[in-house]
Motif scaffolding. Structure first.
Motif, PDB file in Angstrom:
ATOM      1  N   GLY A   1       0.807  -1.209   0.000  1.00 32.06           N
ATOM      2  CA  GLY A   1       0.000   0.000   0.000  1.00 32.06           C
ATOM      3  C   GLY A   1       0.845   1.266   0.000  1.00 32.06           C
ATOM      4  N   GLY A   2       0.167   2.399  -0.224  1.00 28.64           N
ATOM      5  CA  GLY A   2       0.877   3.662  -0.313  1.00 28.64           C
ATOM      6  C   GLY A   2       1.616   4.025   0.951  1.00 28.64           C
ATOM      7  N   ALA A   3       0.980   3.841   2.127  1.00 32.84           N
ATOM      8  CA  ALA A   3       1.632   4.202   3.386  1.00 32.84           C
ATOM      9  C   ALA A   3       2.902   3.391   3.599  1.00 32.84           C
ATOM     10  N   GLN A   4       2.849   2.110   3.263  1.00 32.06           N
ATOM     11  CA  GLN A   4       4.019   1.260   3.453  1.00 32.06           C
ATOM     12  C   GLN A   4       5.149   1.636   2.491  1.00 32.06           C
ATOM     13  N   ARG A   5       4.784   1.991   1.263  1.00 29.21           N
ATOM     14  CA  ARG A   5       5.822   2.377   0.298  1.00 29.21           C
ATOM     15  C   ARG A   5       6.473   3.711   0.674  1.00 29.21           C
ATOM     16  N   VAL A   6       5.671   4.637   1.210  1.00 28.32           N
ATOM     17  CA  VAL A   6       6.237   5.897   1.695  1.00 28.32           C
ATOM     18  C   VAL A   6       7.212   5.616   2.839  1.00 28.32           C
TER      19      VAL A   6
ATOM     20  N   VAL B   1       0.710  13.929   5.044  1.00 28.65           N
ATOM     21  CA  VAL B   1       1.113  13.754   3.654  1.00 28.65           C
ATOM     22  C   VAL B   1       0.479  14.775   2.715  1.00 28.65           C
ATOM     23  N   SER B   2      -0.407  15.625   3.237  1.00 27.81           N
ATOM     24  CA  SER B   2      -1.013  16.670   2.408  1.00 27.81           C
ATOM     25  C   SER B   2      -1.549  17.772   3.320  1.00 27.81           C
ATOM     26  N   PRO B   3      -1.807  18.962   2.771  1.00 33.02           N
ATOM     27  CA  PRO B   3      -2.432  20.020   3.581  1.00 33.02           C
ATOM     28  C   PRO B   3      -3.789  19.607   4.147  1.00 33.02           C
ATOM     29  N   ASP B   4      -4.558  18.810   3.396  1.00 31.37           N
ATOM     30  CA  ASP B   4      -5.861  18.360   3.898  1.00 31.37           C
ATOM     31  C   ASP B   4      -5.700  17.488   5.141  1.00 31.37           C
TER      32      ASP B   4
ATOM     33  N   VAL C   1      -5.518  11.135 -14.539  1.00 28.83           N
ATOM     34  CA  VAL C   1      -6.261  10.477 -13.464  1.00 28.83           C
ATOM     35  C   VAL C   1      -7.653  11.081 -13.372  1.00 28.83           C
ATOM     36  N   PHE C   2      -8.672  10.247 -13.511  1.00 31.72           N
ATOM     37  CA  PHE C   2     -10.055  10.643 -13.252  1.00 31.72           C
ATOM     38  C   PHE C   2     -10.398  10.216 -11.826  1.00 31.72           C
ATOM     39  N   ALA C   3     -11.029  11.106 -11.064  1.00 29.79           N
ATOM     40  CA  ALA C   3     -11.219  10.792  -9.650  1.00 29.79           C
ATOM     41  C   ALA C   3     -12.388  11.549  -9.046  1.00 29.79           C
ATOM     42  N   THR C   4     -12.909  10.969  -7.973  1.00 34.72           N
ATOM     43  CA  THR C   4     -13.866  11.680  -7.125  1.00 34.72           C
ATOM     44  C   THR C   4     -13.131  12.724  -6.296  1.00 34.72           C
ATOM     45  N   GLU C   5     -13.861  13.723  -5.846  1.00 32.95           N
ATOM     46  CA  GLU C   5     -13.260  14.768  -5.009  1.00 32.95           C
ATOM     47  C   GLU C   5     -12.623  14.171  -3.755  1.00 32.95           C
ATOM     48  N   SER C   6     -13.271  13.176  -3.152  1.00 32.84           N
ATOM     49  CA  SER C   6     -12.760  12.577  -1.924  1.00 32.84           C
ATOM     50  C   SER C   6     -11.504  11.752  -2.136  1.00 32.84           C
ATOM     51  N   SER C   7     -11.152  11.485  -3.379  1.00 36.99           N
ATOM     52  CA  SER C   7      -9.897  10.769  -3.645  1.00 36.99           C
ATOM     53  C   SER C   7      -8.682  11.645  -3.397  1.00 36.99           C
ATOM     54  N   ARG C   8      -8.881  12.957  -3.277  1.00 33.66           N
ATOM     55  CA  ARG C   8      -7.816  13.906  -2.902  1.00 33.66           C
ATOM     56  C   ARG C   8      -6.653  13.894  -3.886  1.00 33.66           C
ATOM     57  N   VAL C   9      -6.964  13.739  -5.154  1.00 32.72           N
ATOM     58  CA  VAL C   9      -5.917  13.733  -6.182  1.00 32.72           C
ATOM     59  C   VAL C   9      -5.388  15.162  -6.361  1.00 32.72           C
TER      60      VAL C   9
ATOM     61  N   MET D   1      -9.999   6.629 -10.053  1.00 28.60           N
ATOM     62  CA  MET D   1     -10.074   6.508  -8.601  1.00 28.60           C
ATOM     63  C   MET D   1     -11.472   6.874  -8.124  1.00 28.60           C
ATOM     64  N   THR D   2     -12.064   5.991  -7.311  1.00 31.83           N
ATOM     65  CA  THR D   2     -13.429   6.196  -6.808  1.00 31.83           C
ATOM     66  C   THR D   2     -13.450   6.169  -5.283  1.00 31.83           C
ATOM     67  N   SER D   3     -12.370   6.597  -4.652  1.00 29.25           N
ATOM     68  CA  SER D   3     -12.216   6.477  -3.200  1.00 29.25           C
ATOM     69  C   SER D   3     -13.238   7.304  -2.433  1.00 29.25           C
ATOM     70  N   GLU D   4     -13.616   6.784  -1.265  1.00 26.45           N
ATOM     71  CA  GLU D   4     -14.486   7.498  -0.337  1.00 26.45           C
ATOM     72  C   GLU D   4     -13.687   8.471   0.529  1.00 26.45           C
ATOM     73  N   TRP D   5     -12.435   8.148   0.813  1.00 27.13           N
ATOM     74  CA  TRP D   5     -11.552   9.057   1.545  1.00 27.13           C
ATOM     75  C   TRP D   5     -10.107   8.682   1.244  1.00 27.13           C
ATOM     76  N   GLU D   6      -9.219   9.664   1.305  1.00 24.00           N
ATOM     77  CA  GLU D   6      -7.791   9.478   1.057  1.00 24.00           C
ATOM     78  C   GLU D   6      -7.013  10.556   1.816  1.00 24.00           C
ATOM     79  N   GLY D   7      -5.684  10.466   1.729  1.00 26.17           N
ATOM     80  CA  GLY D   7      -4.822  11.524   2.216  1.00 26.17           C
ATOM     81  C   GLY D   7      -4.202  12.225   1.027  1.00 26.17           C
ATOM     82  N   LEU D   8      -3.117  11.662   0.537  1.00 26.87           N
ATOM     83  CA  LEU D   8      -2.528  12.068  -0.743  1.00 26.87           C
ATOM     84  C   LEU D   8      -2.204  10.768  -1.463  1.00 26.87           C
ATOM     85  N   PRO D   9      -3.082  10.292  -2.364  1.00 29.62           N
ATOM     86  CA  PRO D   9      -2.988   8.925  -2.879  1.00 29.62           C
ATOM     87  C   PRO D   9      -1.743   8.688  -3.723  1.00 29.62           C
ATOM     88  N   LEU D  10      -0.964   7.691  -3.317  1.00 31.93           N
ATOM     89  CA  LEU D  10       0.262   7.375  -4.027  1.00 31.93           C
ATOM     90  C   LEU D  10      -0.020   6.896  -5.443  1.00 31.93           C
ATOM     91  N   ALA D  11      -1.137   6.202  -5.648  1.00 29.30           N
ATOM     92  CA  ALA D  11      -1.465   5.713  -6.996  1.00 29.30           C
ATOM     93  C   ALA D  11      -1.582   6.861  -7.984  1.00 29.30           C
TER      94      ALA D  11
END
Length: 368
Positions: free
Chosen positions: A33-38, A143-146, A288-296, A267-277
């Motif tokens: 996952g993204g957190a582990q790779r970071v 990992v992001s201002p949000d 990247v096409f994404a929902t607002e909550s994907s935090r792209v 990306m269709t995430s319900e919540w994210e931080g700063l998605p590594l994908a």
């Protein structure tokens, strides 16, 4: 690398301080996952500097190529006893935890031994539970201002303890953007769409399937989802019911190659931080096409084409994708833009230097 982080008149003292640092990282998982790779990107950067570094975590894929990194395996997510044993064996000067639960447990074990704890905050959380037990560490790396706003505003952490350290440094950036594929100018050739992530409520793979099914009614597409998880079987069933052309391919460590072979990440995430994908897609010159909550972190000029409100219907989401990818020249220009943005921000030394400075400061203060 030390030379790039400090002026020559303090290099000798700094090398001595760095050689005395001992950092124990606490991971909730050793998956991909993204957190582990970071976390592992930071670990390798520290080791390149000469910082004595170890990890306590469950056995898993991300540790397989870690070479001679000292590891303290845990049975599942590290518990108090396992973290304590790792501390006593490794004798760190700083603990660095990479999830909220691990930070709480590591913080207790560290305080009992006079060792400071810092933590990474990887995600904008959907609720505010356990507020009094969350984000109590000496330093918090959002990992992001949000994510930083959540930690300060929702969990009442003092702002002076919070640093914003974006995920982008964990992503290798292609020397040149591969550019859009021939598929975008051939109407009968299916577009290739990719989804990445653990198949859980957070990533919402069921919505991914639904959007792909509707997009396939507009023009031919083919989709792949990389990742496993509890929603795999429901997603397969939904794909069969809707006739969605989605292959669920399980895990993959060849993310760059997967991205090079597609036209877009969805990306269709319900919540994210700063998605590594998303950052990885940009680093390969993929839109990247994404929902607002994907935090792209889409460049502002591109947001209207690629980011949709969470309340957008799947039908309208699919139409947005079709309308955008149908303009091949526009996609080519956008690919260059996102790749240039990724290249501008990919600087490990600049990103991680504040963390190293905190390690040195906290370690020099002695017992907590």
């Amino acid at each position: 690398m030390v030379n790039r982080l400090m002026t020559s008149d303090v290099q000798d003292d700094a090398r001595g301080e760095i050689s005395r640092l001992r950092v124990l990282h606490v991971l909730d998982s050793s998956g991909l996952g993204g957190a582990q790779r970071v976390a592992m990107t930071l670990v390798e950067w520290l080791r390149d500097l000469g910082v004595d570094t170890a990890v306590v975590a469950p056995d898993g894929a991300i540790l397989d190529g870690a070479g001679d990194l000292r590891q303290f395996p845990s049975k599942g997510r590290p518990g108090f006893g396992e973290i304590s044993a790792a501390i006593d064996a490794f004798r760190p000067t700083v603990l660095h935890a990479h999830q909220r639960r691990e930070a709480l447990v590591a913080g207790i074990a560290g305080r009992m031994r006079g060792i400071p704890t810092v933590e990474h905050a990887h995600t904008v959380l959907p609720g505010h539970r356990h507020r009094g037990l969350s984000f109590r560490s000496r330093r918090i790396y959002a990992v992001s201002p949000d994510v930083a706003r959540m930690v300060v505003d929702d969990y009442r952490a003092s702002a002076e303890r919070v640093r914003v350290i974006p995920n982008i440094g964990a992503v290798p950036v292609a020397t040149e953007a591969p550019g859009p594929s021939y598929r975008l100018v051939l109407p009968d050739v299916p577009w290739e769409i990719l989804g990445i992530g653990r198949m859980t409520e957070q990533k919402n793979p069921l919505r991914f399937v639904s959007v792909v099914a509707r997009l396939n009614r507009i023009r031919p597409v083919h989709a792949r989802w990389i990742g496993e998880g509890p929603l795999l079987s429901p997603a397969r069933r939904l794909a069969a019911v809707l006739g969605a052309p989605v292959d669920f391919v399980g895990r993959s460590v060849q993310i760059a190659e997967e991205l090079d072979g597609v036209d877009a990440l969805l990306m269709t995430s319900e919540w994210e931080g700063l998605p590594l994908a998303a950052l990885e897609a940009y680093a390969r010159g993929r839109v990247v096409f994404a929902t607002e909550s994907s935090r792209v972190p889409a460049p502002e000029a591109l947001r209207a084409r690629y980011i949709v409100d969470d309340g957008t219907t799947d039908e309208d989401f699919a139409r947005r994708i079709a309308d955008t990818l149908s303009v091949a020249d526009g996609v080519a220009s956008d690919s260059v833009a996102v790749h240039a943005d990724a290249a501008r921000r990919a600087d490990l030394d600049g990103l991680f230097a504040p963390i190293l400075a905190d390690y040195r400061d906290l370690s020099s203060r002695g017992r907590v």
